[in-house]
Every structure is written in structure tokens, then in C-alpha cells.
Design a protein around this motif. Structure first.
Motif, PDB file in Angstrom:
ATOM      1  N   LEU A 134     -21.584  16.957 -38.133  1.00 27.44           N
ATOM      2  CA  LEU A 134     -21.280  17.879 -39.222  1.00 27.44           C
ATOM      3  C   LEU A 134     -20.026  17.416 -39.959  1.00 27.44           C
ATOM      4  N   THR A 135     -20.001  17.662 -41.245  1.00 32.74           N
ATOM      5  CA  THR A 135     -18.834  17.301 -42.039  1.00 32.74           C
ATOM      6  C   THR A 135     -17.736  18.342 -41.843  1.00 32.74           C
ATOM      7  N   ASP A 136     -16.537  18.022 -42.299  1.00 36.48           N
ATOM      8  CA  ASP A 136     -15.441  18.994 -42.232  1.00 36.48           C
ATOM      9  C   ASP A 136     -15.800  20.276 -42.978  1.00 36.48           C
ATOM     10  N   ASP A 137     -16.443  20.129 -44.129  1.00 36.46           N
ATOM     11  CA  ASP A 137     -16.833  21.313 -44.903  1.00 36.46           C
ATOM     12  C   ASP A 137     -17.865  22.153 -44.153  1.00 36.46           C
ATOM     13  N   ASP A 138     -18.772  21.483 -43.437  1.00 32.23           N
ATOM     14  CA  ASP A 138     -19.754  22.221 -42.620  1.00 32.23           C
ATOM     15  C   ASP A 138     -19.035  23.056 -41.566  1.00 32.23           C
ATOM     16  N   ILE A 139     -18.063  22.456 -40.886  1.00 35.56           N
ATOM     17  CA  ILE A 139     -17.341  23.159 -39.826  1.00 35.56           C
ATOM     18  C   ILE A 139     -16.525  24.311 -40.404  1.00 35.56           C
ATOM     19  N   ARG A 140     -15.899  24.085 -41.565  1.00 34.04           N
ATOM     20  CA  ARG A 140     -15.135  25.162 -42.199  1.00 34.04           C
ATOM     21  C   ARG A 140     -16.037  26.356 -42.520  1.00 34.04           C
ATOM     22  N   GLY A 141     -17.199  26.070 -43.076  1.00 39.18           N
ATOM     23  CA  GLY A 141     -18.135  27.144 -43.396  1.00 39.18           C
ATOM     24  C   GLY A 141     -18.573  27.902 -42.156  1.00 39.18           C
ATOM     25  N   LEU A 142     -18.778  27.174 -41.074  1.00 42.06           N
ATOM     26  CA  LEU A 142     -19.189  27.790 -39.813  1.00 42.06           C
ATOM     27  C   LEU A 142     -18.098  28.696 -39.263  1.00 42.06           C
ATOM     28  N   LEU A 143     -16.849  28.231 -39.301  1.00 48.72           N
ATOM     29  CA  LEU A 143     -15.737  29.034 -38.810  1.00 48.72           C
ATOM     30  C   LEU A 143     -15.570  30.306 -39.641  1.00 48.72           C
ATOM     31  N   ARG A 144     -15.671  30.177 -40.945  1.00 47.24           N
ATOM     32  CA  ARG A 144     -15.495  31.342 -41.820  1.00 47.24           C
ATOM     33  C   ARG A 144     -16.620  32.349 -41.622  1.00 47.24           C
ATOM     34  N   ARG A 145     -17.817  31.851 -41.399  1.00 49.35           N
ATOM     35  CA  ARG A 145     -18.943  32.754 -41.141  1.00 49.35           C
ATOM     36  C   ARG A 145     -18.728  33.500 -39.821  1.00 49.35           C
ATOM     37  N   ALA A 146     -18.261  32.802 -38.802  1.00 48.96           N
ATOM     38  CA  ALA A 146     -18.021  33.431 -37.501  1.00 48.96           C
ATOM     39  C   ALA A 146     -16.917  34.479 -37.575  1.00 48.96           C
ATOM     40  N   LEU A 147     -15.915  34.233 -38.402  1.00 41.86           N
ATOM     41  CA  LEU A 147     -14.842  35.207 -38.567  1.00 41.86           C
ATOM     42  C   LEU A 147     -15.324  36.473 -39.262  1.00 41.86           C
ATOM     43  N   ALA A 148     -16.228  36.317 -40.213  1.00 41.02           N
ATOM     44  CA  ALA A 148     -16.602  37.437 -41.077  1.00 41.02           C
ATOM     45  C   ALA A 148     -17.779  38.261 -40.573  1.00 41.02           C
ATOM     46  N   GLN A 149     -18.785  37.616 -39.970  1.00 41.83           N
ATOM     47  CA  GLN A 149     -20.026  38.328 -39.659  1.00 41.83           C
ATOM     48  C   GLN A 149     -19.874  39.269 -38.471  1.00 41.83           C
ATOM     49  N   GLU A 150     -20.700  40.332 -38.481  1.00 46.65           N
ATOM     50  CA  GLU A 150     -20.648  41.349 -37.434  1.00 46.65           C
ATOM     51  C   GLU A 150     -20.949  40.771 -36.060  1.00 46.65           C
ATOM     52  N   ARG A 151     -21.881  39.833 -36.000  1.00 46.82           N
ATOM     53  CA  ARG A 151     -22.211  39.259 -34.692  1.00 46.82           C
ATOM     54  C   ARG A 151     -21.161  38.254 -34.236  1.00 46.82           C
ATOM     55  N   GLY A 152     -20.209  37.959 -35.127  1.00 46.80           N
ATOM     56  CA  GLY A 152     -19.105  37.083 -34.764  1.00 46.80           C
ATOM     57  C   GLY A 152     -17.870  37.894 -34.444  1.00 46.80           C
ATOM     58  N   LEU A 153     -16.796  37.672 -35.202  1.00 45.89           N
ATOM     59  CA  LEU A 153     -15.539  38.387 -34.975  1.00 45.89           C
ATOM     60  C   LEU A 153     -15.358  39.571 -35.918  1.00 45.89           C
ATOM     61  N   ALA A 154     -16.342  39.782 -36.781  1.00 42.54           N
ATOM     62  CA  ALA A 154     -16.422  40.993 -37.608  1.00 42.54           C
ATOM     63  C   ALA A 154     -15.162  41.268 -38.416  1.00 42.54           C
ATOM     64  N   GLY A 155     -14.512  40.235 -38.917  1.00 42.62           N
ATOM     65  CA  GLY A 155     -13.350  40.432 -39.765  1.00 42.62           C
ATOM     66  C   GLY A 155     -12.126  40.952 -39.063  1.00 42.62           C
ATOM     67  N   SER A 156     -12.095  40.876 -37.737  1.00 41.60           N
ATOM     68  CA  SER A 156     -10.967  41.426 -36.977  1.00 41.60           C
ATOM     69  C   SER A 156      -9.713  40.576 -37.063  1.00 41.60           C
ATOM     70  N   LEU A 157      -9.863  39.310 -37.486  1.00 40.78           N
ATOM     71  CA  LEU A 157      -8.733  38.396 -37.561  1.00 40.78           C
ATOM     72  C   LEU A 157      -8.834  37.526 -38.800  1.00 40.78           C
ATOM     73  N   THR A 158      -7.702  37.023 -39.241  1.00 43.30           N
ATOM     74  CA  THR A 158      -7.699  36.030 -40.314  1.00 43.30           C
ATOM     75  C   THR A 158      -7.279  34.683 -39.725  1.00 43.30           C
ATOM     76  N   LEU A 159      -7.651  33.625 -40.438  1.00 46.59           N
ATOM     77  CA  LEU A 159      -7.372  32.274 -39.963  1.00 46.59           C
ATOM     78  C   LEU A 159      -6.610  31.524 -41.051  1.00 46.59           C
ATOM     79  N   PRO A 160      -5.301  31.319 -40.881  1.00 48.17           N
ATOM     80  CA  PRO A 160      -4.508  30.594 -41.880  1.00 48.17           C
ATOM     81  C   PRO A 160      -5.023  29.161 -42.053  1.00 48.17           C
ATOM     82  N   PRO A 161      -4.766  28.558 -43.201  1.00 48.33           N
ATOM     83  CA  PRO A 161      -5.259  27.197 -43.473  1.00 48.33           C
ATOM     84  C   PRO A 161      -4.876  26.171 -42.420  1.00 48.33           C
ATOM     85  N   GLU A 162      -3.620  26.229 -41.934  1.00 40.92           N
ATOM     86  CA  GLU A 162      -3.199  25.224 -40.955  1.00 40.92           C
ATOM     87  C   GLU A 162      -3.943  25.380 -39.629  1.00 40.92           C
TER      88      GLU A 162
END
Length: 454
Positions: free
Chosen positions: A178-206
Motif C-alpha cells: 500500500l502507498t503512504d496515501d493508502d495507509i493515511r486513508g485507512l487510518l483516518r477511516r478507522a478514526l472516524a467510523q463507528e466500527r473503528g474509534l468512532a471519532g473519540s480521538l484526533t491524530l495530529p499530523p506528526e
């Protein structure tokens, strides 16, 4: 009793209940449209999309599917999506722990399911390269008779690790990191979706950058690291996943390294210069920094191949063989095992005798050609395999080297413009010391100065 009722219920709990199963399992795509990366396999009309969207597997379709790619690129996910989309039972086995007995049990269960309530079965066999030839042979009847849809996964070249009868009956699909952009999209989806972390946390760029680097193109590794860091942040009642939290949770410090910036070029430059300077320890340090930062192993392997000719060359011609073998091995095995191969090659090249004579030779030859010092090919060296060649004097007077003692004929080979010009100036280091003596002796013979038989 219908076993699929229990299987379906378990899958539903895993996918929908945060905390009921690992984040990587909860975030597993349910359709091809949710799959991250592998767009070359997912385009409209592709064999995989036809299999998923139409269930195409009739007599003309593939008897099985073989997924080849590095860890974490979606092999299990694609098998799961096929089973869900085509409403088939999904049974997963690993060749590491399963044997012929377990495979036969699955096949018998598939026959009962098909006969009892018309349910077809997808058998996902992970690490198929771990199966012996006899174990792979045991799969053939089920594949040929379509008792199961076999989806097998391997991280090793299937042309070497899978038996020909099974390979010939399979649709071979090659997955890419997977490319870096693929991994970024995956992480952001996991942070936001209900079956993931449901928006409970934010992830700074670094923090996101560090997770992307340590993932190394592996989706499972990225989500596992995110889950560990998120758990640590939530236990401390933090609203965001700080870089320090990520470093602590995954026990890996963030390496100052940007694959598109100065650090990338600076570290790569220091790596090559350390090899050139024969400092094996410094070279291994820079190799470790590149590996830890998630550098593409193919990039490192390419640099080693260049160094083998640029900085070692004729002093040890086996260095190029070592570097090429390392590049081939890296392409076949991927990380993490590829780090051993890269270390092997780095040590060999750093400790090899050094010579840049090949580099200097071609540089000076190119400079002469670009300066217009070319001139016509001497007549006796020109092609003589056509009707008028003799009349033009082409190939006339050419001395066949194998017909003279020592197989070196005293005749002019270079054009007049560069006749007598010496490009190759050998060192006296390593194996090149012998080539230096040979070059001197041959040059004297070509000029007609050497003794016969010398």
C-alpha cells in the motif's frame, strides 16, 4: 444444525462491536469499494471484480484464486469480500497450523453444505507455500470438482512455491504494498467510523506520519499500531494521540526521515558514502535508519547495485552478483525478512576492495564521444555479410583472434580519432590487480609489441 448461523453471528459481532475484536478485524472491508489500494485488481471488468459482482466461476471461470503479495496488503480481506459478496460460507485455514486432515474436513463440510442447503464454500488457505507438494496435491480434487472456491495466499513467488497443476487452475493476482496515501486513508477511516474509534480521538499530523512510516505499506500493522496508541491515549484521558504516545505504545522512536525530502537524500547519500569508505558499521547504521523509517526496500537494493559497479567494480566483480541477488530476494520476500538480505549485501559491499575504474572508464569514453571523437569504424572491422562488402573493402584484412597464438591479434580496433586512447586504468586493489597485468599485456600485443604466446 446449520453452522453458518453461528459463523454469521460471530462475524457480525466482530465487525460491529468496538472492542469485541481487534481494530484490524473490525475495519475489514465489506465490499470491493471499501478495499484500500490494489486498484490494478479492482478496475471495472477485472477478473476479480467479475468474480465478486457476478459470482462468475462456471466451467470457463477459474477453479481457484491465488493471491501473491507482501503481508498486510489485503489477501485475507479480498478472500473475505469474495465470500460475503457471493453469499458463500467462509472458512479460513493457515498452512502453518493445518494439514491434510483439516483440509479434508473442510472439503467434507463444503459438500454437506452444498447438498444440505445449497451453500457454496470459500476456503481461504493462508501461507500456501508452507504446504508440501503432497499437501498441495490433496487440494486438487476439491478444486477440479468445484467443491470449494479455493482462495490461497502466499508471500513467496508462486512459480517456485506452488505446484504446477494448482497454479494452472488458478487466477493469479499480484498484490502490491500500500502507498503512504493508502495507509493515511485507512487510518483516518478507522478514526472516524463507528466500527473503528468512532471519532473519540484526533491524530495530529506528526503522529499520523509516524504511523505511516512504521506501517511500511502494511495495513494490518498500521491499524494494530493505531489501536495500541489509541488505547494508551484513552487510558490517560487524552483527546488526541500525541507522537510521544505513539512512540511509547509501539516501542519505536520516530525517525527524522521524509521519503520525499532532504532526510531521504541525506541518509541515502551517507549510506552509499559509508560503503564507499569501507565503514561497515556506519553503513549498517544508515541502513537501519532507512528500514526503520519505512523506506522502500527496492530503493535500497537499487542503490546497492549501483554501488557495486560504481565503487567496487573490477576490484571484486562478485559484489555486483551479490547486489543483484539481494535485489531479487527483496522483490520475492519483502519486509521484514528482506532486512536480513539488505544487511548481508551492505556488509559484503562495505568490506569489499574498492575501485572506481569502471566508473572513470565509461565517463571518459562518453566524454570523447560527446566531443565528437568518434570517426568511422576501421574498414577491416566492418560488416562483411552482404554482397558488395568485399568490393568496398569491408571486413578485408581482419585477423580472427582465435587463429593466432594467445588469441590476441595485433590489429587496430578503435577509430583513428581515439586510437591509442586509454579509458580503463586499473587499480592494484583486490582482484583488479590481476586484471591490471592482463590489460598491460594485451595492450602490448595489440600494438605488436608483445612476444608471441605471451
Amino acid at each position: 444444525m446449520e453452522p453458518d448461523l453461528f459463523t454469521a453471528a460471530a462475524e457480525e459481532r466482530q465487525e460491529s462491536s468496538p472492542g469485541a475484536s481487534p481494530l484490524a478485524v473490525r475495519m475489514r472491508p465489506r465490499s470491493l469499494d471499501e478495499v484500500v489500494g490494489q486498484q490494478h485488481l479492482l478496475k471495472p471488468g477485472s477478473p476479480l471484480r467479475r468474480l465478486v459482482e457476478t459470482g462468475e466461476q462456471g466451467p470457463a471461470g477459474p477453479a481457484s484464486v491465488l493471491l501473491w503479495g507482501p503481508p498486510g496488503t489485503g489477501k485475507t480481506t479480498l478472500a473475505y469480500v469474495v465470500s460475503k459478496a457471493t453469499d458463500r460460507r467462509f472458512v479460513e485455514l493457515s498452512a502453518i497450523t493445518a494439514g491434510v486432515k483439516e483440509v479434508r474436513a473442510v472439503i467434507e463440510g463444503a459438500k454437506r453444505a452444498a447438498g444440505g442447503y445449497g451453500k457454496e464454500t470459500v476456503l481461504f488457505l493462508d501461507e500456501i507455500h508452507r504446504f508440501s507438494k503432497a499437501q498441495q496435491d490433496s487440494l486438487l480434487p476439491a478444486v477440479e470438482n468445484r467443491w470449494v472456491t479455493l482462495i490461497a495466499a502466499t508471500t513467496e513467488n508462486p512459480y517456485f512455491s506452488v505446484i504446477s497443476p494448482l497454479l494452472s487452475r488458478s487466477l493469479l493476482l499480484t498484490l502490491e504494498l500500500l502507498t503512504d496515501d493508502d495507509i493515511r486513508g485507512l487510518l483516518r477511516r478507522a478514526l472516524a467510523q463507528e466500527r473503528g474509534l468512532a471519532g473519540s480521538l484526533t491524530l495530529p499530523p506528526e503522529s499520523e506520519d509516524h504511523l505511516v512510516r512504521i506501517a511500511g505499506g502494511d495495513a494490518r500493522r498500521a491499524l494494530t499500531a493505531l489501536e495500541a496508541a489509541a488505547g494508551s491515549a484513552l487510558s490517560k484521558r487524552e483527546a488526541q494521540i500525541a507522537l510521544e504516545t505513539v512512540e511509547s505504545a509501539v516501542n519505536r522512536a520516530a525517525v527524522a526521515y521524509d521519503r520525499d525530502g532532504d532526510q531521504h537524500y541525506d541518509v541515502a547519500s551517507a549510506f552509499i558514502k559509508s560503503i564507499r569508505g569501507s565503514d561497515v558499521d556506519a553503513a549498517l547504521h544508515y541502513l537501519a535508519r532507512m528500514i526503520e523509517a519505512g523506506e522502500d526496500p527496492r530503493f535500497i537494493a537499487r542503490r546497492l547495485m549501483i554501488a557495486a559497479s560504481e565503487d567496487i567494480g573490477m576490484a571484486d566483480s562478485t559484489a555486483l552478483q551479490t547486489a543483484v541477488a539481494a535485489a531479487q530476494a527483496v522483490a520475492m520476500i519483502g519486509f521484514p525478512e528482506a532486512q536480513l538480505t539488505l544487511s548481508h549485501a551492505t556488509i559484503a559491499l562495505a568490506l569489499a576492495p574498492k575501485s572506481n575504474s569502471a566508473t572513470t572508464a565509461i565517463r571518459e569514453a562518453l566524454a570523447d564521444v560527446r566531443a565528437g571523437k568518434a570517426g568511422p569504424v576501421p574498414p577491416h572491422l566492418r560488416d562483411g555479410h552482404y554482397k558488395s562488402a568485399k568490393r568496398l573493402g569491408h571486413a578485408q584484412g581482419y585477423v580472427y583472434p582465435h587463429n593466432v597464438p594467445g588469441a590476441v591479434a595485433a590489429q587496430q580496433y578503435a577509430p583513428d580519432a581515439v586510437h591509442g586512447r586509454r579509458y580503463y586504468e586499473p587499480t592494484r586493489y583486490g582482484a583488479e590487480a590481476r586484471y591490471a597485468e592482463v590489460a598491460d599485456r594485451v595492450r602490448r600485443r595489440l600494438a605488436g609489441e608483445g612476444e608471441e604466446g605471451e
